[in-house]
Design a protein around this motif. Structure first.
Motif, short mmCIF file in Angstrom:
data_model
loop_
_atom_site.label_atom_id
_atom_site.label_comp_id
_atom_site.label_asym_id
_atom_site.label_seq_id
_atom_site.Cartn_x
_atom_site.Cartn_y
_atom_site.Cartn_z
N ALA A 74 6.16 15.58 8.51
CA ALA A 74 4.98 14.95 7.91
C ALA A 74 5.10 13.43 7.88
O ALA A 74 4.11 12.72 8.05
CB ALA A 74 4.79 15.48 6.48
N TRP A 75 6.30 12.92 7.71
CA TRP A 75 6.52 11.47 7.60
C TRP A 75 6.72 10.79 8.94
O TRP A 75 6.45 9.60 9.07
CB TRP A 75 7.75 11.20 6.73
N TRP A 76 7.24 11.52 9.91
CA TRP A 76 7.74 10.89 11.12
C TRP A 76 6.69 10.06 11.87
O TRP A 76 7.03 8.96 12.36
CB TRP A 76 8.38 11.91 12.06
N PRO A 77 5.45 10.50 12.01
CA PRO A 77 4.48 9.64 12.72
C PRO A 77 4.35 8.25 12.10
O PRO A 77 4.25 7.25 12.81
CB PRO A 77 3.16 10.43 12.59
N HIS A 78 4.36 8.16 10.76
CA HIS A 78 4.29 6.87 10.09
C HIS A 78 5.54 6.02 10.36
O HIS A 78 5.45 4.81 10.56
CB HIS A 78 4.13 7.06 8.58
N GLN B 86 0.83 -1.20 0.00
CA GLN B 86 0.00 0.00 0.00
C GLN B 86 0.87 1.26 0.00
O GLN B 86 1.85 1.35 0.74
CB GLN B 86 -0.91 0.00 1.23
N THR B 87 0.50 2.22 -0.84
CA THR B 87 1.24 3.48 -0.94
C THR B 87 0.57 4.55 -0.09
O THR B 87 -0.61 4.82 -0.24
CB THR B 87 1.29 3.95 -2.41
N VAL B 88 1.35 5.14 0.80
CA VAL B 88 0.85 6.18 1.70
C VAL B 88 1.49 7.51 1.32
O VAL B 88 2.71 7.58 1.12
CB VAL B 88 1.18 5.85 3.18
N VAL B 89 0.69 8.55 1.20
CA VAL B 89 1.19 9.90 0.90
C VAL B 89 0.83 10.82 2.06
O VAL B 89 -0.33 10.87 2.47
CB VAL B 89 0.59 10.44 -0.41
N ALA B 90 1.81 11.52 2.58
CA ALA B 90 1.57 12.51 3.63
C ALA B 90 1.32 13.85 2.95
O ALA B 90 2.24 14.44 2.37
CB ALA B 90 2.78 12.61 4.57
N PRO B 91 0.08 14.35 2.97
CA PRO B 91 -0.26 15.53 2.18
C PRO B 91 0.51 16.79 2.54
O PRO B 91 0.64 17.68 1.72
CB PRO B 91 -1.76 15.70 2.43
#
Length: 215
Positions: free
Chosen positions: A164-168, A131-136
């Motif tokens: 933007a990415w760090w929580p993931h 699955q591809t996740v994008v942080a808007p």
């Protein structure tokens, strides 16, 4: 200065150099030193400011949409810089969820100019069970400002991307950060070096860099 301006900073020279010279870092240093000693004409400064602020602006997408609509009226010299209509599947994003996930940098220019690249990437990864996740809120990776010698602005862009990415990443939700654009990939892989002196971001930047992969 002209040679430094024409360098794409793709850093392919580094993989070719048998001595392992880090040309990308030398180019960054060179641009800063040369620009400090060689004043640019006002027109050139204005163009560089427009590139730096315009390409990374939220207004770029609507401006590009207008450009596409008026493409037949655009001067011939600019026609190739304004892509034609996007294919029908340009925004066909997979909806399935998978246990395996990756982050994708949408970028600041590509979604408006060539949206099918990211969507096609997501469809291919979906077919592979990823699955591809994008942080808007990620936005520009920092390459544009850095390559135009706005090092402070480039570092601010990098910090915003990391935030933007760090929580993931912190929750262990993603196994990689994937790149569609080679210039962005080279920049994000170098986050650890660029932010090595920032106590709040050095470790996070090194972690992001270690996860970054070119498709």
């Amino acid at each position: 200065q002209q040679h430094l301006d024409r360098c794409l900073t793709c850093r392919n020279c580094e993989s070719t150099c048998p001595s392992g010279v880090q040309y990308g870092h030398l180019v960054d240093i060179g641009r800063k030193l040369v620009d400090a000693q060689v004043p640019r004409p006002a027109g050139e400064r204005a163009v560089r400011w427009l590139l730096k602020e315009g390409l990374t602006s939220p207004l770029f997408a609507p401006a590009m949409a207008i450009g596409k609509a008026l493409r037949p009226l655009v001067p011939a010299a600019l026609t190739d810089k304004v892509p034609g209509p996007a294919p029908a599947r340009a925004h066909d994003w997979p909806t399935r969820e998978h246990a395996r996930k990756v982050l994708l940098l949408a970028g600041c220019v590509q979604p408006a100019m060539l949206p099918n690249i990211n969507a096609a990437t997501a469809r291919v990864l979906d077919a592979a069970g990823i699955q591809t996740v994008v942080a808007p809120k990620a936005g520009c990776c920092g390459a544009i400002r850095s390559h135009l010698n706005d090092h402070a602005g480039g570092l601010d862009d990098m910090r915003r991307v990391i935030d933007a990415w760090w929580p993931h990443i912190e929750r262990g939700e993603v196994e990689a950060v994937v790149m569609n654009a080679s210039g962005c990939g080279a920049t994000v892989k170098d986050y650890g070096h660029a932010l090595r002196h920032d106590p709040a971001y050095a470790d996070k930047a090194a972690r992001v860099a270690s996860l970054t992969r070119d498709l």
